[in-house]
Design an enzyme around this catalytic site. Structure first.
Site, PDB file in Angstrom:
ATOM      1  N   TYR A   1       0.854  -1.195   0.000  1.00 28.49           N
ATOM      2  CA  TYR A   1       0.000   0.000   0.000  1.00 28.49           C
ATOM      3  C   TYR A   1       0.885   1.239   0.000  1.00 28.49           C
ATOM      4  O   TYR A   1       1.875   1.307   0.730  1.00 28.49           O
ATOM      5  CB  TYR A   1      -0.903   0.037   1.244  1.00 28.49           C
ATOM      6  CG  TYR A   1      -2.333  -0.298   0.899  1.00 28.49           C
ATOM      7  CD1 TYR A   1      -3.034   0.505   0.012  1.00 28.49           C
ATOM      8  CD2 TYR A   1      -2.974  -1.405   1.450  1.00 28.49           C
ATOM      9  CE1 TYR A   1      -4.345   0.201  -0.329  1.00 28.49           C
ATOM     10  CE2 TYR A   1      -4.283  -1.711   1.118  1.00 28.49           C
ATOM     11  CZ  TYR A   1      -4.967  -0.900   0.215  1.00 28.49           C
ATOM     12  OH  TYR A   1      -6.236  -1.197  -0.124  1.00 28.49           O
TER      13      TYR A   1
ATOM     14  N   ARG B   1      -1.438  -2.621 -18.634  1.00 28.87           N
ATOM     15  CA  ARG B   1      -2.759  -1.985 -18.645  1.00 28.87           C
ATOM     16  C   ARG B   1      -2.803  -0.926 -17.543  1.00 28.87           C
ATOM     17  O   ARG B   1      -2.608  -1.250 -16.369  1.00 28.87           O
ATOM     18  CB  ARG B   1      -3.784  -3.086 -18.359  1.00 28.87           C
ATOM     19  CG  ARG B   1      -5.220  -2.760 -18.598  1.00 28.87           C
ATOM     20  CD  ARG B   1      -5.978  -4.026 -18.871  1.00 28.87           C
ATOM     21  NE  ARG B   1      -5.547  -4.558 -20.157  1.00 28.87           N
ATOM     22  CZ  ARG B   1      -6.058  -4.169 -21.328  1.00 28.87           C
ATOM     23  NH1 ARG B   1      -7.040  -3.297 -21.349  1.00 28.87           N
ATOM     24  NH2 ARG B   1      -5.598  -4.672 -22.455  1.00 28.87           N
TER      25      ARG B   1
ATOM     26  N   LYS C   1      -1.682   0.711 -25.001  1.00 29.18           N
ATOM     27  CA  LYS C   1      -2.080   0.597 -26.412  1.00 29.18           C
ATOM     28  C   LYS C   1      -0.828   0.724 -27.286  1.00 29.18           C
ATOM     29  O   LYS C   1       0.035  -0.132 -27.193  1.00 29.18           O
ATOM     30  CB  LYS C   1      -3.158   1.656 -26.711  1.00 29.18           C
ATOM     31  CG  LYS C   1      -4.438   1.414 -25.896  1.00 29.18           C
ATOM     32  CD  LYS C   1      -5.540   2.368 -26.295  1.00 29.18           C
ATOM     33  CE  LYS C   1      -6.847   2.025 -25.606  1.00 29.18           C
ATOM     34  NZ  LYS C   1      -7.092   2.819 -24.388  1.00 29.18           N
TER      35      LYS C   1
ATOM     36  N   GLU D   1      -0.602   4.816  -0.489  1.00 27.62           N
ATOM     37  CA  GLU D   1      -1.416   6.016  -0.748  1.00 27.62           C
ATOM     38  C   GLU D   1      -0.569   7.269  -0.538  1.00 27.62           C
ATOM     39  O   GLU D   1       0.252   7.336   0.383  1.00 27.62           O
ATOM     40  CB  GLU D   1      -2.631   6.037   0.188  1.00 27.62           C
ATOM     41  CG  GLU D   1      -3.693   5.028  -0.246  1.00 27.62           C
ATOM     42  CD  GLU D   1      -4.866   4.952   0.709  1.00 27.62           C
ATOM     43  OE1 GLU D   1      -4.869   5.667   1.739  1.00 27.62           O
ATOM     44  OE2 GLU D   1      -5.778   4.157   0.435  1.00 27.62           O
TER      45      GLU D   1
ATOM     46  N   ASP E   1      -6.776  13.490 -24.681  1.00 27.42           N
ATOM     47  CA  ASP E   1      -6.749  12.080 -24.289  1.00 27.42           C
ATOM     48  C   ASP E   1      -6.000  11.357 -25.407  1.00 27.42           C
ATOM     49  O   ASP E   1      -6.550  11.124 -26.484  1.00 27.42           O
ATOM     50  CB  ASP E   1      -8.185  11.563 -24.147  1.00 27.42           C
ATOM     51  CG  ASP E   1      -8.234  10.073 -23.832  1.00 27.42           C
ATOM     52  OD1 ASP E   1      -7.194   9.391 -23.975  1.00 27.42           O
ATOM     53  OD2 ASP E   1      -9.314   9.585 -23.459  1.00 27.42           O
TER      54      ASP E   1
ATOM     55  N   THR F   1      -3.682   6.072 -21.711  1.00 33.66           N
ATOM     56  CA  THR F   1      -3.452   4.734 -21.178  1.00 33.66           C
ATOM     57  C   THR F   1      -1.997   4.399 -21.455  1.00 33.66           C
ATOM     58  O   THR F   1      -1.299   5.131 -22.174  1.00 33.66           O
ATOM     59  CB  THR F   1      -4.341   3.671 -21.865  1.00 33.66           C
ATOM     60  OG1 THR F   1      -4.158   3.750 -23.276  1.00 33.66           O
ATOM     61  CG2 THR F   1      -5.806   3.881 -21.527  1.00 33.66           C
TER      62      THR F   1
HETATM   63  N1  DSN Z   1     -10.503   2.912 -25.583  1.00 34.15           N
HETATM   64  C1  DSN Z   1     -11.211   1.695 -25.825  1.00 34.15           C
HETATM   65  C2  DSN Z   1     -10.652   1.071 -27.036  1.00 34.15           C
HETATM   66  O1  DSN Z   1     -10.176   1.839 -27.830  1.00 34.15           O
HETATM   67  O2  DSN Z   1     -10.727  -0.145 -27.261  1.00 34.15           O
HETATM   68  C3  DSN Z   1     -11.324   0.978 -24.622  1.00 34.15           C
HETATM   69  O3  DSN Z   1     -11.803   1.855 -23.654  1.00 34.15           O
END
Ligand code: DSN
Length: 418
Positions: free
Chosen positions: A51, A235, A229, A53, A200, A226
């Site tokens: 933990y 993830r 990707k 925080e 984003d 994220t």
């Molecule tokens: N952003 C989505 C995708 O592109 O598959 C998942 O949230």
């Protein structure tokens, strides 16, 4: 995974089956990739037990001296990867996902009920950009812009909506948009109405890190992403912002929207950011783009319509509205042939999101396993063959055989067996 296999054969068997699927099928889901063994090892480490925080040096728990080192490495590497000359940024690597990063960014930038602009979901936007079924559409007031009939974001509409609604925030980003995002143009509009620009970059983060998509900095004040990707890490999520906004961002992550950070995932993010700073990663992103170009060109040659007519990035959207097959049936038919894609709504969609009239195709994962433009054209031909004869089992069998052969020649994790 010998411990798991003996302690819990049932779970071990399901994981082994998933590894086989990843090895044996062709992964074309635009948001997926294969993390390196080093990233997987960091994620599977005892850091999951801790933990922590708070932030490095200011934790609510004892015993954080080693996870502090890890989180500081992750922050420093992300900053180096995304910062542009002469524009200082801060980084928070704690968001558990892109959706969590967006929720925290909204909390940092807006009060409940405030208005923001975002790209409509069926025009390539994301659930967290104001869909009525997501907290972003329930807590705040979204106004959506769209792509024009040419498939490109309609910047005139963005300007008109900004002037009419005086949003607090303009969100720039997409989940299914094949073209370059013009961050500078969004900033010019935002400045006119006193809005903040939040990018984003979940889909394009790897391309941005490699310098193959314009950077959101210095135009965007807050940037979410994220890490799994095109960036090819574990993830997870990430928020970057101009320094003066970091205090609000940090407290919107914790305690605003999350509790304890996932320190094992943060360690894996650190490893991935290190990988993304290499020449090899930049060359990989170049191949991602080359493969997308090759695949898009071949699909067009085979008579398919792509939203916007092509792609500038790692993905393309096949518009099946004029074809006698839905997105759902296309996804199923290709899946039976060993090619994994996802059905996707397209601009002007008439079917439900569970059926759709499109499929989204991306090249990050196939490029990680080593496929090049020759194979990309072959894969496009297989997609065309299956979609032109979705009921024909002999076509599917022929494609499945070709996919299996190709996947064996280009293993995802060489030497691993399930
Ligand atoms: N952003 C989505 C995708 O592109 O598959 C998942 O949230």
């Amino acid at each position: 995974m010998s411990h798991l296999a003996s302690a819990d054969p049932e779970v071990a068997a399901a994981i082994a089956a998933e590894l086989r699927r990843q090895q044996d099928d062709l992964e074309l889901i635009a948001s997926e990739n294969y993390a390196s063994p080093a990233v997987l090892e960091a994620m599977g480490s005892p850091l999951t037990n801790k933990y922590a925080e708070g932030l490095p040096g200011r934790r609510y728990y004892g015993g954080c001296e080693h996870v502090d080192v890890v989180e500081n490495i992750a922050r420093k590497r992300a900053r180096r990867l995304f910062m542009v000359e002469g524009h200082d940024i801060g980084v928070n690597v704690q968001p558990h996902s892109g959706a969590q990063a967006n929720a925290a960014a909204f909390l940092a930038l807006m009060k409940p009920g405030d208005t923001f602009l975002g790209l409509d979901l069926s025009h390539g936007g994301h659930l967290t950009h104001g869909s009525p079924v997501n907290a972003s559409g329930k807590i705040w007031r979204p106004v959506h812009y769209h792509v024009g009939s040419d498939g490109f974001i309609d910047m005139d509409e963005v300007r008109d909506l900004a002037r009419a609604h005086a949003p607090k925030v303009i969100v720039v980003g997409a989940s299914a948009y094949p073209r370059t995002l013009d961050f500078a143009a969004f900033r010019a509009i935002a400045d006119e109405v006193g809005a903040v620009v939040m990018a984003d970059i979940a889909h394009i983060a790897g391309l941005v890190a490699a310098g193959l998509h314009p950077s959101p900095f210095p135009h965007c004040q807050v940037v979410t992403s994220t890490t799994h990707k095109t960036l090819r890490g574990p993830r997870g999520g990430l928020i970057m912002a101009e320094r003066p906004r970091m205090k609000a961002v940090n407290s919107a992550v914790f305690p605003g929207t999350q509790g304890g950070p996932l320190m094992h995932v943060i360690a894996a993010k650190a490893v991935a950011f290190g990988e993304a700073a290499t020449d090899g990663f930049r060359a990989y992103q170049r191949r991602v783009l080359d493969n997308a170009q090759a695949m898009a060109a071949r699909l067009v040659e085979r008579g398919f319509r792509l939203v916007s007519g092509g792609t500038d990035n790692h993905l393309m959207l096949l518009d099946l509205r004029e074809e006698p097959i839905s997105g759902k049936d296309a996804e199923t038919a290709l899946g039976l042939a060993g090619i994994t894609v996802n059905k996707n709504t397209v601009p002007g969609e008439t079917r439900s999101p569970m059926v759709t009239s499109g499929i989204r195709i991306g090249t990050p994962a196939m490029t990680t396993r080593g496929l090049g433009v020759e194979e990309a054209r072959q894969v496009a031909d297989w997609i065309a063959d299956v979609l032109r004869a979705p009921e024909d089992e002999s076509v599917r069998a022929r494609v499945r055989e070709g996919v299996t052969e190709l996947c064996r020649a280009f293993p995802v994790y060489p030497g691993w067996s399930a």
